[in-house]
Design a protein around this motif. Sequence first.
Motif, PDB file in Angstrom:
ATOM      1  N   ILE A 194       0.845  -1.200   0.136  1.00  9.87           N
ATOM      2  CA  ILE A 194      -0.122   0.163  -0.127  1.00  9.87           C
ATOM      3  C   ILE A 194       0.707   1.272   0.021  1.00  9.87           C
ATOM      4  N   VAL A 195       2.162   1.282   0.243  1.00  7.64           N
ATOM      5  CA  VAL A 195       3.009   2.393   0.432  1.00  7.64           C
ATOM      6  C   VAL A 195       2.954   3.040  -0.955  1.00  7.64           C
ATOM      7  N   GLY A 196       3.000   2.242  -1.976  1.00  4.21           N
ATOM      8  CA  GLY A 196       2.903   3.171  -3.270  1.00  4.21           C
ATOM      9  C   GLY A 196       1.711   3.937  -3.472  1.00  4.21           C
ATOM     10  N   PHE A 197       0.416   3.497  -3.138  1.00  4.06           N
ATOM     11  CA  PHE A 197      -0.550   4.109  -3.164  1.00  4.06           C
ATOM     12  C   PHE A 197      -0.461   5.623  -2.475  1.00  4.06           C
ATOM     13  N   PHE A 198      -0.159   5.319  -1.221  1.00  3.44           N
ATOM     14  CA  PHE A 198      -0.206   6.404  -0.389  1.00  3.44           C
ATOM     15  C   PHE A 198       0.933   7.468  -0.914  1.00  3.44           C
ATOM     16  N   THR A 199       1.809   7.055  -1.689  1.00  2.00           N
ATOM     17  CA  THR A 199       2.873   8.016  -2.146  1.00  2.00           C
ATOM     18  C   THR A 199       2.299   8.822  -3.133  1.00  2.00           C
ATOM     19  N   ILE A 200       1.356   8.250  -4.011  1.00  2.00           N
ATOM     20  CA  ILE A 200       0.804   8.888  -5.174  1.00  2.00           C
ATOM     21  C   ILE A 200      -0.121  10.074  -4.459  1.00  2.00           C
ATOM     22  N   ILE A 201      -0.715   9.472  -3.440  1.00  2.00           N
ATOM     23  CA  ILE A 201      -1.671  10.663  -2.754  1.00  2.00           C
ATOM     24  C   ILE A 201      -0.990  11.605  -2.420  1.00  2.00           C
ATOM     25  N   ILE A 202       0.081  11.629  -1.599  1.00  2.00           N
ATOM     26  CA  ILE A 202       0.518  12.422  -0.883  1.00  2.00           C
ATOM     27  C   ILE A 202       1.773  13.346  -1.771  1.00  2.00           C
ATOM     28  N   LEU A 203       1.956  12.692  -2.983  1.00  2.00           N
ATOM     29  CA  LEU A 203       2.643  13.398  -4.025  1.00  2.00           C
ATOM     30  C   LEU A 203       1.671  14.502  -4.646  1.00  2.00           C
ATOM     31  N   THR A 204       0.712  13.961  -4.982  1.00  2.00           N
ATOM     32  CA  THR A 204      -0.428  14.805  -5.248  1.00  2.00           C
ATOM     33  C   THR A 204      -0.898  15.965  -4.460  1.00  2.00           C
ATOM     34  N   GLY A 205      -0.695  15.831  -3.052  1.00  2.00           N
ATOM     35  CA  GLY A 205      -0.885  17.105  -2.106  1.00  2.00           C
ATOM     36  C   GLY A 205       0.216  17.627  -2.260  1.00  2.00           C
ATOM     37  N   LEU A 206       1.404  17.495  -2.487  1.00  2.00           N
ATOM     38  CA  LEU A 206       2.591  17.909  -2.387  1.00  2.00           C
ATOM     39  C   LEU A 206       2.676  19.120  -3.621  1.00  2.00           C
TER      40      LEU A 206
END
Length: 323
Positions: A194-206
Amino acid sequence: MSTTECSAVSQRRDGSENRKTLSYLFKRKQSRELTFIWLLLLPALALYFFYRAVPLIWNLVLSFCFWAPGKPLEFAGLYHYEELWYYDDAFWTALQNTAIFMLATPISIALAVGLALLVDQKVAGRGIYRTIIFLPYPMMVVAVGIVWRWLYNDSVGLINYVLRSIGVIDRPIAFLESYDFAMAAVIVAAIWQIVGFFTIIILTGLQNIPGHLYEAARIDGARAHNRFFRITLPLLRPSLFLCVILGVIASFTSFDLIYTMTGGGPGRRTELLITYIYKASFTLSKFDYAAAMTVIMFVIFMVIASLANRLAGGDAGKVDIAD
């Protein structure tokens, strides 16, 4: 009354009647539009009601009754809840394991924040890095479980081979059969997926954080850690809240991964609430008892979601950035 006054009174009367007519026509148009909207929504609402609401209501009713396939429904009151609370040690073990399994969520989010900050930098090939990080998420959970079963295998597993090669261990460890390592092993697999999915979500926020905020902070002399804690982290709040909710949902629904890797064992070391509910329903045919556990799981999830939203400021879905 003069002719002029009569004419004025007549004009006011006509004007009043015209306003009433216009008001009536407007209300009738609004009523037709509202009816049309409800007609369009009706199929989706009906589908939602029968697909979501009816099972929830039936599950709630079942938790207060005695019932088995082929037998009539009998009111049981709080019998199942009392049994859960006072007599079922396996339920408390599964609940405790579920709480431990939830540790995968904050660890995954912390890793995802770090990875998102790295791949947000202007470095060559960052698109490839993002793809590699995201790659495990679309995989089927069963496939992830099988891959990690092989990695943890004590005879031909890669992890045992590497640990023995570098001298960390002398004998292979059966991670998934070990009471000490089994839970940690499945948590690692859950984080990996799941860490890859969270990374994409947080990257969008960044990428939604305005760059001029960082420029102003640099001009004011703010150090990197100050910019992170004063700008990045607060403005990532909606993304972090979403990750927390998705992580909690995954913790409550990780049936496939647990069942593929350990089946809840050894003993009940990796038994989660969802696997225990499954066994109560389809192995022991205690559907009413399983319904009571499902209600408790639903209540716990709602409490955690409300708490996470409150900690996020109560408006986690709102992005408020001053221009």
